[in-house]
Write an enzyme that holds these catalytic residues in place. Structure first.
Site, mmCIF file in Angstrom:
data_model
loop_
_atom_site.group_PDB
_atom_site.id
_atom_site.type_symbol
_atom_site.label_atom_id
_atom_site.label_comp_id
_atom_site.label_asym_id
_atom_site.label_seq_id
_atom_site.Cartn_x
_atom_site.Cartn_y
_atom_site.Cartn_z
ATOM 1 N N GLY A 45 25.948 -101.948 -16.772
ATOM 2 C CA GLY A 45 24.522 -101.787 -16.568
ATOM 3 C C GLY A 45 24.207 -101.229 -15.197
ATOM 4 O O GLY A 45 25.028 -101.310 -14.276
ATOM 5 N N GLN A 50 19.239 -99.649 -7.888
ATOM 6 C CA GLN A 50 20.632 -99.423 -7.475
ATOM 7 C C GLN A 50 20.916 -97.955 -7.158
ATOM 8 O O GLN A 50 21.955 -97.643 -6.576
ATOM 9 C CB GLN A 50 21.607 -99.904 -8.557
ATOM 10 C CG GLN A 50 21.624 -101.410 -8.730
ATOM 11 C CD GLN A 50 22.656 -101.810 -9.765
ATOM 12 O OE1 GLN A 50 22.363 -101.841 -10.947
ATOM 13 N NE2 GLN A 50 23.873 -102.080 -9.323
ATOM 14 N N CYS A 87 29.069 -106.431 -10.138
ATOM 15 C CA CYS A 87 27.912 -105.554 -9.958
ATOM 16 C C CYS A 87 28.357 -104.299 -9.233
ATOM 17 O O CYS A 87 29.118 -104.388 -8.257
ATOM 18 C CB CYS A 87 26.837 -106.280 -9.154
ATOM 19 S SG CYS A 87 25.363 -105.291 -8.855
ATOM 20 N N LEU A 88 27.872 -103.149 -9.680
ATOM 21 C CA LEU A 88 28.249 -101.883 -9.042
ATOM 22 C C LEU A 88 27.734 -101.794 -7.602
ATOM 23 O O LEU A 88 28.216 -100.974 -6.833
ATOM 24 C CB LEU A 88 27.720 -100.698 -9.869
ATOM 25 C CG LEU A 88 28.332 -100.560 -11.275
ATOM 26 C CD1 LEU A 88 27.608 -99.463 -12.051
ATOM 27 C CD2 LEU A 88 29.827 -100.279 -11.201
ATOM 28 N N HIS A 129 21.269 -109.769 -16.089
ATOM 29 C CA HIS A 129 21.741 -109.254 -14.792
ATOM 30 C C HIS A 129 20.871 -108.075 -14.341
ATOM 31 O O HIS A 129 20.418 -108.030 -13.194
ATOM 32 C CB HIS A 129 23.214 -108.839 -14.930
ATOM 33 C CG HIS A 129 23.802 -108.239 -13.694
ATOM 34 N ND1 HIS A 129 24.850 -108.826 -13.012
ATOM 35 C CD2 HIS A 129 23.509 -107.104 -13.011
ATOM 36 C CE1 HIS A 129 25.152 -108.068 -11.958
ATOM 37 N NE2 HIS A 129 24.368 -107.020 -11.943
ATOM 38 N N GLU A 130 20.617 -107.139 -15.263
ATOM 39 C CA GLU A 130 19.847 -105.943 -14.890
ATOM 40 C C GLU A 130 18.387 -106.280 -14.624
ATOM 41 O O GLU A 130 17.791 -105.742 -13.689
ATOM 42 C CB GLU A 130 19.966 -104.867 -15.971
ATOM 43 C CG GLU A 130 21.381 -104.325 -16.169
ATOM 44 C CD GLU A 130 22.095 -103.978 -14.879
ATOM 45 O OE1 GLU A 130 21.460 -103.437 -13.956
ATOM 46 O OE2 GLU A 130 23.297 -104.275 -14.770
ATOM 47 N N HIS A 133 17.810 -107.505 -11.179
ATOM 48 C CA HIS A 133 17.749 -106.443 -10.158
ATOM 49 C C HIS A 133 16.310 -105.982 -9.913
ATOM 50 O O HIS A 133 15.960 -105.599 -8.796
ATOM 51 C CB HIS A 133 18.562 -105.225 -10.600
ATOM 52 C CG HIS A 133 20.022 -105.287 -10.254
ATOM 53 N ND1 HIS A 133 20.474 -105.328 -8.949
ATOM 54 C CD2 HIS A 133 21.132 -105.282 -11.021
ATOM 55 C CE1 HIS A 133 21.806 -105.355 -8.953
ATOM 56 N NE2 HIS A 133 22.234 -105.337 -10.189
HETATM 57 NI NI NI Z 1 24.199 -105.341 -10.790
#
Ligand code: NI
Length: 151
Positions: A45, A50, A87-88, A129-130, A133
């Site tokens: 995701g 991000q 997480c990226l 999770h997304e 953000h």
């Molecule tokens: Ni993330």
């Protein structure tokens, strides 16, 4: 186009993101670039903040398919699951997070049309999770046992 993924410490990751109000070419371009970026990074995701754009738009890439959720809102959350998450924007780390096992959301697509969706298991985890953000929350705020990951 592959975009740079913002890393933890950048204030854009801690903002409350603004609702999307214009479903235009600019939004489509951002979503296309987010798709390229997410596929390239091989993540589950990616949220707009991000890539440095604090608006309420996320992409999720899971077994069930590739999804774009604009202005997503939880209708309900049920059950509980605990599992590893990364997480990226927090490279090289993972941690265990407790999440609902099933969620229902309402959202818009890139044209502004409204839909609802029920996600289970890992898909539900990715959605939670997304959506976090979009409110400036990182999984590390909720995780226990944050550790170095293999990749
Ligand atoms: Ni993330």
């Amino acid at each position: 186009m592959i975009l740079d993924i913002v890393q933890v410490g950048d204030p854009v990751l801690r903002q409350k993101c603004k609702p999307v109000t214009r479903f235009d070419g600019e939004l489509c371009k951002l979503l296309d670039d987010m798709k390229d970026t997410l596929k390239h990074a091989e993540g589950a995701g990616l949220a707009a903040p991000q890539v440095g754009v604090p608006i309420r738009a996320v992409a999720v890439d899971v077994e069930e398919g590739y999804f774009e959720f604009i202005n997503p809102i939880f209708v309900w959350q049920k059950g509980e699951q605990c599992g590893p998450e990364g997480c990226l924007s927090v490279r090289g780390k993972m941690g265990d997070v407790t999440r609902p096992s099933k969620v229902k959301i309402v959202f818009q697509d890139r044209k502004g049309d409204k839909y609802s969706l029920v996600a289970r298991d890992f898909f539900a985890r990715a959605v939670c999770h997304e959506l976090d953000h979009l409110d400036g929350v990182l999984y590390t705020d909720k995780a226990s046992h944050v550790r170095d990951s293999e990749d």
